[in-house]
Design an enzyme around this catalytic site. Structure first.
Site, short mmCIF file in Angstrom:
data_model
loop_
_atom_site.label_atom_id
_atom_site.label_comp_id
_atom_site.label_asym_id
_atom_site.label_seq_id
_atom_site.Cartn_x
_atom_site.Cartn_y
_atom_site.Cartn_z
N CYS A 77 13.42 10.45 7.79
CA CYS A 77 13.29 10.02 9.18
C CYS A 77 14.61 10.16 9.92
CB CYS A 77 12.74 8.60 9.24
SG CYS A 77 13.59 7.52 8.12
N SER B 266 5.00 7.42 10.33
CA SER B 266 5.08 8.15 11.59
C SER B 266 4.93 7.21 12.79
CB SER B 266 3.98 9.21 11.63
OG SER B 266 2.72 8.58 11.51
N THR B 267 5.50 7.62 13.91
CA THR B 267 5.38 6.83 15.14
C THR B 267 3.92 6.72 15.56
OG1 THR B 267 7.63 7.34 15.81
CG2 THR B 267 6.10 6.78 17.58
N LYS C 212 0.88 -1.20 0.00
CA LYS C 212 0.00 0.00 0.00
C LYS C 212 0.90 1.23 0.00
CE LYS C 212 -1.95 2.94 2.18
NZ LYS C 212 -1.69 4.36 1.84
N GLY D 252 2.41 4.15 13.48
CA GLY D 252 3.04 2.88 13.87
C GLY D 252 2.31 2.25 15.05
N GLU E 98 9.05 15.36 15.90
CA GLU E 98 9.54 15.26 14.52
C GLU E 98 8.77 16.26 13.65
OE1 GLU E 98 8.78 11.62 12.25
OE2 GLU E 98 10.87 11.72 11.61
P1 ADP Z 1 2.97 10.90 7.44
O1 ADP Z 1 2.33 11.34 8.73
O2 ADP Z 1 4.39 11.22 7.38
O3 ADP Z 1 2.16 11.23 6.21
P2 ADP Z 1 1.94 8.34 7.89
O4 ADP Z 1 2.51 7.56 8.99
O5 ADP Z 1 0.63 9.01 8.09
O6 ADP Z 1 3.04 9.36 7.47
O7 ADP Z 1 1.81 7.48 6.56
C1 ADP Z 1 2.66 6.44 6.18
C2 ADP Z 1 1.84 5.38 5.50
O8 ADP Z 1 0.89 4.88 6.45
C3 ADP Z 1 1.03 5.86 4.31
O9 ADP Z 1 0.99 4.83 3.32
C4 ADP Z 1 -0.36 6.05 4.90
O10 ADP Z 1 -1.40 5.91 3.95
C5 ADP Z 1 -0.41 4.91 5.89
N1 ADP Z 1 -1.38 5.10 6.99
C6 ADP Z 1 -1.82 6.25 7.54
N2 ADP Z 1 -2.71 6.00 8.52
C7 ADP Z 1 -2.85 4.65 8.59
C8 ADP Z 1 -3.61 3.76 9.41
N3 ADP Z 1 -4.42 4.21 10.35
N4 ADP Z 1 -3.47 2.43 9.21
C9 ADP Z 1 -2.63 1.95 8.27
N5 ADP Z 1 -1.90 2.74 7.47
C10 ADP Z 1 -1.99 4.07 7.61
#
Ligand code: ADP
Length: 504
Positions: free
Chosen positions: A311, A255-256, A201, A259, A408
């Site tokens: 990161c 992002s954490t 994804k 995560g 961050e």
């Molecule tokens: P940023 O905050 O830097 O945009 P994210 O951690 O939000 O980074 O996004 C990294 C990836 O995680 C992207 O592919 C995003 O679509 C996906 N993502 C965001 N929210 C969720 C979630 N709740 N569950 C699974 N994947 C997610």
């Protein structure tokens, strides 16, 4: 909005113009298909905010179809019966095809992400294709061990005991937008070398290069269902993938905050989880740095490379008191010379942030710093009124408790603090919830080793910064993640160890 007028203005290669017009489908079971809902979402040119094109908006139903295809390919397809050498040759071919199309892939990456063509062409692409070439070699080198077992409760027993390393199964991989192709390569390379099947994804901000990579993977001979690519939003497609009960493992970079959501979503079937998360990396300059001018340039690159959207960005600078002003002035001077502009314009040194959301996030932190009373030596605001540009920024008079020092920012923003004592420095450097990377500039070899050991971080650079290689493990301490990517260690994320005991 139709993509065509914007596309013409962009003056892309003919191959990319043609590709963008067909980039509105998902890759499921070797076929390019529309999303089940028929919905699409826009991907933007971050330099102007204009829509480049619309991609398929995958959701729960599409994830279900993709996971079913990956399961079928894992259990029954030719991927399972193929030799490790055959698998390795296909993975190698992916790297070769990326090399063949390197200029087009770099252009596409720069357009979708906002980075410069030069960075995409000379950093992202070489590293990404090398990740496939490197992992191709591992396919034939994933081995178990033999064990001289004694079994104390079976006197006179005679056994042959060994372990097999087997693929973990169907893997969900969720990747971010800062290095879209490279992150796809770091995830797909080891998963394929181990014999797993994948649902990938990509980030909704940068779906294009993953889709093009999907085409190249088919051309390389990856069998149907082995790699499925579902574009869509994190909260829908990403969350469904992380929660899916038939996914054996989820690998996430981002992002954490997200995560932690992945860990919760994975709890349903206790799938394995690996995470590569945020950072707030300390970069320390001692007055005896081997070449102070070089350290200053290194520190500027550490924070401004890829617009700070790394990161590992060296966002917390600590310089020894006697050289602090010189270091800060030197970095600020370099910051002022950085030419902001469209990533595909050859004069541009730094492009825009990836999205409107990122622009709001980064300028929000600049405002927070202002409220907290920091001093802006340079930068401090949005650049221009079109696109998502932020001025390269250097702040001083910060305290470790401020949000600009602790959180961050993911933009071209440096916080700088002086230090006078090594112990105090280590405490400040490690005073963070993150632990991804750290650096030190000194010619005192004992001090360099002492500090490298004291840092609580997954990567430490001495008299250099941002040095990566496929052969080096990469990952984080503390809230920067779980597990290590790249190197032979990455294979541990994608294999299970099975102990086999044979009575003789
Ligand atoms: P940023 O905050 O830097 O945009 P994210 O951690 O939000 O980074 O996004 C990294 C990836 O995680 C992207 O592919 C995003 O679509 C996906 N993502 C965001 N929210 C969720 C979630 N709740 N569950 C699974 N994947 C997610």
């Amino acid at each position: 909005m139709t993509a065509a007028p914007v596309l013409e203005k962009l003056n892309l290669s003919a191959a990319n113009t043609a590709f963008i017009k067909r980039a509105s489908k998902l890759l499921i079971n070797g076929e390019w298909v529309h999303s089940a809902s028929g919905k699409t979402f826009p991907t933007y040119n971050p330099a102007t905010g204009e829509v480049i094109t619309r991609c398929a908006e995958g959701d729960k139903e599409d994830i279900k179809r993709a996971v079913a295809a990956a399961r079928e390919a894992f259990e029954k397809g030719p991927w399972k019966t193929m030799t490790a050498a055959e698998r390795g040759r296909i993975i190698w071919k992916i790297g070769d095809l990326m090399l063949e199309h390197i200029d087009d892939l770099a252009e596409l990456e720069a357009l979708d992400n906002g980075k410069t063509r030069s960075v995409a062409r000379h950093v992202d692409l070489p590293l990404a294709l090398d990740a496939f070439h490197y992992m191709a070699g591992w396919a034939t080198k994933i081995c178990g061990q033999t064990f001289p077992i004694s079994v104390p409760y079976v006197p006179g027993g005679n056994f042959h005991a060994f372990s097999l390393r087997e693929p973990v199964g169907v893997v969900g991989q969720i990747i971010p937008w800062n290095f879209p192709l490279l992150m796809a390569a770091w995830k797909l390379g080891p998963a394929l070398a181990a014999g797993c099947t994948v649902v990938l994804k990509p980030a909704e901000q940068t779906p294009l290069t993953a889709l093009r990579l999907g085409e190249l993977m088919i051309e390389a001979g990856v069998p149907p269902g082995v790699v499925n690519i579902v574009t869509g939003y994190g909260e829908t497609a990403g969350a469904s993938l992380a929660a899916h009960d038939d996914v054996d493992k989820v690998a996430f970079t981002g992002s954490t905050e997200v995560g932690k959501l992945i860990v919760q979503a994975a709890a349903g079937n206790l799938k394995k989880v690996s995470l590569e998360l945020g950072g707030k990396s300390p970069n320390v300059i001692f007055k005896d740095a081997p070449d102070l001018a070089g350290a200053i340039t290194g520190a500027a690159n550490a924070v401004f490379f890829n617009h700070g959207q790394c990161c590992v960005a060296g966002t917390r600078l600590y310089a020894e008191k006697s050289v602090f002003d010189q270091v800060v002035d030197g970095i600020s001077e370099q910051a002022q010379k950085i030419k902001l502009g469209f990533g595909l314009d050859p004069d541009t040194d730094m492009g825009p942030l990836v999205s409107e959301e990122q622009l709001a996030r980064v300028t929000g932190y600049l405002d927070a710093g202002r409220r907290d009373g920091v001093e802006f030596v340079t930068g401090g605001k949005r650049f221009g009124d079109r696109g998502y540009f932020v001025e390269p920024t250097v702040m001083t008079k910060t305290k470790n408790t401020m949000s600009v020092v602790q959180e961050e920012i993911f933009g071209p923003v440096l916080v700088a603090q002086p230090f006078s004592d090594e112990e105090e420095l280590i405490n400040m450097a490690n005073d963070t919830t993150y632990g991804l990377a750290a650096a030190v500039w000194t010619k005192d070899i004992s001090r360099a080793h002492r500090i490298a050991k004291a840092y609580r971080a997954g990567t430490v650079w001495v008299n250099c910064y941002n040095i990566f290689d496929s052969a080096l493990p990469f990952g984080g301490y503390k809230q920067s993640g779980w597990g290590r990517e790249m190197s032979g260690e990455a294979l541990e994320l994608y294999t299970e160890s099975k102990a086999v005991i044979v009575a003789l």
